[in-house]
Design a protein around this motif. Sequence first.
Motif, mmCIF file in Angstrom:
data_model
loop_
_atom_site.group_PDB
_atom_site.id
_atom_site.type_symbol
_atom_site.label_atom_id
_atom_site.label_comp_id
_atom_site.label_asym_id
_atom_site.label_seq_id
_atom_site.Cartn_x
_atom_site.Cartn_y
_atom_site.Cartn_z
ATOM 1 N N THR A 176 58.229 -17.654 -23.261
ATOM 2 C CA THR A 176 57.776 -16.908 -21.923
ATOM 3 C C THR A 176 58.282 -15.470 -22.065
ATOM 4 O OG1 THR A 176 57.729 -18.960 -20.844
ATOM 5 C CG2 THR A 176 57.786 -16.857 -19.483
ATOM 6 N N VAL A 177 57.358 -14.580 -22.035
ATOM 7 C CA VAL A 177 57.681 -12.946 -22.005
ATOM 8 C C VAL A 177 57.472 -12.333 -20.776
ATOM 9 C CG1 VAL A 177 57.249 -10.828 -23.393
ATOM 10 C CG2 VAL A 177 57.051 -13.170 -24.572
ATOM 11 N N THR A 178 58.368 -11.597 -20.388
ATOM 12 C CA THR A 178 57.943 -10.906 -19.068
ATOM 13 C C THR A 178 58.267 -9.389 -19.521
ATOM 14 O OG1 THR A 178 59.422 -12.570 -17.708
ATOM 15 C CG2 THR A 178 58.893 -10.556 -17.062
ATOM 16 N N LEU A 179 57.173 -8.732 -19.395
ATOM 17 C CA LEU A 179 57.221 -7.259 -19.859
ATOM 18 C C LEU A 179 57.073 -6.318 -18.537
ATOM 19 C CD1 LEU A 179 54.468 -7.035 -22.755
ATOM 20 C CD2 LEU A 179 57.153 -7.091 -22.819
ATOM 21 N N ALA A 180 57.919 -5.257 -18.532
ATOM 22 C CA ALA A 180 57.919 -4.295 -17.527
ATOM 23 C C ALA A 180 57.612 -3.158 -18.224
ATOM 24 C CB ALA A 180 59.265 -4.355 -16.805
ATOM 25 N N THR A 181 56.668 -2.341 -17.422
ATOM 26 C CA THR A 181 56.046 -1.223 -18.159
ATOM 27 C C THR A 181 56.631 0.080 -17.193
ATOM 28 O OG1 THR A 181 54.312 -2.152 -18.909
ATOM 29 C CG2 THR A 181 53.986 0.294 -18.855
ATOM 30 N N GLY A 182 57.022 1.241 -17.841
ATOM 31 C CA GLY A 182 57.412 2.642 -17.335
ATOM 32 C C GLY A 182 56.668 3.569 -17.977
ATOM 33 N N GLY A 183 55.146 3.584 -17.494
ATOM 34 C CA GLY A 183 54.361 4.809 -18.043
ATOM 35 C C GLY A 183 54.106 4.668 -19.475
ATOM 36 N N HIS A 184 54.185 3.351 -20.199
ATOM 37 C CA HIS A 184 54.035 3.159 -21.526
ATOM 38 C C HIS A 184 52.667 2.613 -21.834
ATOM 39 C CE1 HIS A 184 55.946 3.411 -25.459
ATOM 40 N NE2 HIS A 184 55.256 2.496 -25.779
ATOM 41 N N PRO A 185 52.113 2.837 -23.029
ATOM 42 C CA PRO A 185 50.999 2.545 -23.296
ATOM 43 C C PRO A 185 50.906 1.078 -23.663
ATOM 44 C CG PRO A 185 51.258 4.122 -24.756
ATOM 45 C CD PRO A 185 52.658 3.964 -23.979
ATOM 46 N N ARG A 221 54.915 -7.920 -16.082
ATOM 47 C CA ARG A 221 53.828 -8.968 -16.133
ATOM 48 C C ARG A 221 54.321 -10.295 -17.262
ATOM 49 N NH1 ARG A 221 47.798 -8.132 -18.876
ATOM 50 N NH2 ARG A 221 47.266 -10.447 -19.014
ATOM 51 N N THR A 222 54.041 -11.350 -17.046
ATOM 52 C CA THR A 222 54.216 -12.577 -17.743
ATOM 53 C C THR A 222 53.216 -12.957 -18.402
ATOM 54 O OG1 THR A 222 56.025 -12.874 -16.073
ATOM 55 C CG2 THR A 222 55.554 -14.855 -17.650
#
Length: 488
Positions: free
Chosen positions: A334-343, A380-381
């Motif tokens: 299970t992958v939880t991704l947080a984005t800070g202005g990244h593509p 997002r997961t």
Amino acid sequence: MSERTAVPQARPTNGSSAVEADRIAAVRRYDTLDTLPDGAYDRVAALAARLFDVPVATVTIVDTDRIRFKAVHGLPGVTEIGRDPGLCDSAVLSDETLIIPDTLVDPVACSNPMVAGPMGVRFYAGAPIVTADGHRLGTVNILDTRPRRVEAADAATLADLAAIVRDQLELRLSALNAVRAEQERNRIEQDRRRAEEQARRRAERDRAAIAAFASTLQRTLIPPLLPAVPGLELACHYQTASPQEVGGDFYDVFPLGARRWAFFLGDVCGKGAEAATVTSLTRYTLRAAALIDADPTAALSALNTALLLDASVGTRFCTAIFGMLDPHTDGGFTVTLATGGHPPAYHLSPDPDAGVRVETVRAEGGMLVGAFADATFASRTLHLAHGQGLLLYTDGLTEARTAEGARLDQEGLTAFLALRPGPLTAGSLVDDTVALLGTLPDSDRDDVALLALSVPARDTATAPGITATAHSTTPTAATLIGPQRRHR
């Protein structure tokens, strides 16, 4: 015409006369005193002897203390005599042709060795060789062993012969000056080339030193090897735009304990040592924050605060994507991704109908990190199942330009990934993407960082070990390095 018949003629003192000093300087300028005989003036001496029917005719250059014969007719083997008053020495001090009809009755000439000695000169006439700027270099002379008289027309003829010698001297000086000028140009050109070569070598040494410094600094900012994560394949690629600059891209993969792992990839605004400061702060802040809070958005918030509070960062900010890996009970992660202005990242899955299904993983609302105090971040997961892969990259990839000059952009990258023929493994994803970069022009290319994760297909999940592959074209390596394998 100056004719002496028992009338004394004043003679300037050589050492105290400014005119004489200038004359000697002119003699040196024409550089003809001690040159080897070249026959240039022999015809003049022979012509003078024939025209005036005299046994001896000479062409001389008068130095400070000697008279140098440049041409001699009737005196074989004589090259120079002392500068004794009476004949050539007296003629060179006059602007006109000097004529002595009978040397024995001339109070100055009578004591000259050529008169009083075995040669017994009784008649002398000499016309000064006068340069264009008025300096008297020497004389054209005619001598006889019996007294005689010379008409004004004869004196003019002798002056013309002196003028011919003067013209030859001027031509020789002109040629010498041309040769010297060419030699000087060659010397200057050689000096310029030598200076350019030295500058080139210094520049090469400086570039090598800068590249070595950048390489050393870069190695401290990114992990030298990826860890071996059980059940997961990892691959990375890092390439700076210039070996002389420290790149601003970064990535890392590290354990959190209890079989959980964290990873991140990002891009600092700018390059060089200042960007390296931000990169170092970013890496250690994210590592520390992830150990405190399992929420990846909390890690980006902690980094945002750290960048804003650190005075050394200034106005620099970064983009980042931060992920957590939790082993799934049915396999995969299970992958939880947080984005800070990244593509966005790319989630790739096998598709029996279309070959590869490509899904952009975008967490809407993630803001730049370190730009705003009230920045918010989104997560997002997703489930990374067997046979699937995840690709993270910095914008140096999508901003690279094609041969036609257009940007690759996310549309071009998506189309490329969808048409990949290879397996969905981390190593093949990185290899194929690096190969894509190799087809694009190098001009104005930015740094590029890639991080790929994949879960082996079920039929390979029971293999003895999992491969961790690392690729790099940082300044520490001139070519692609890999694969490097680890087994757990």
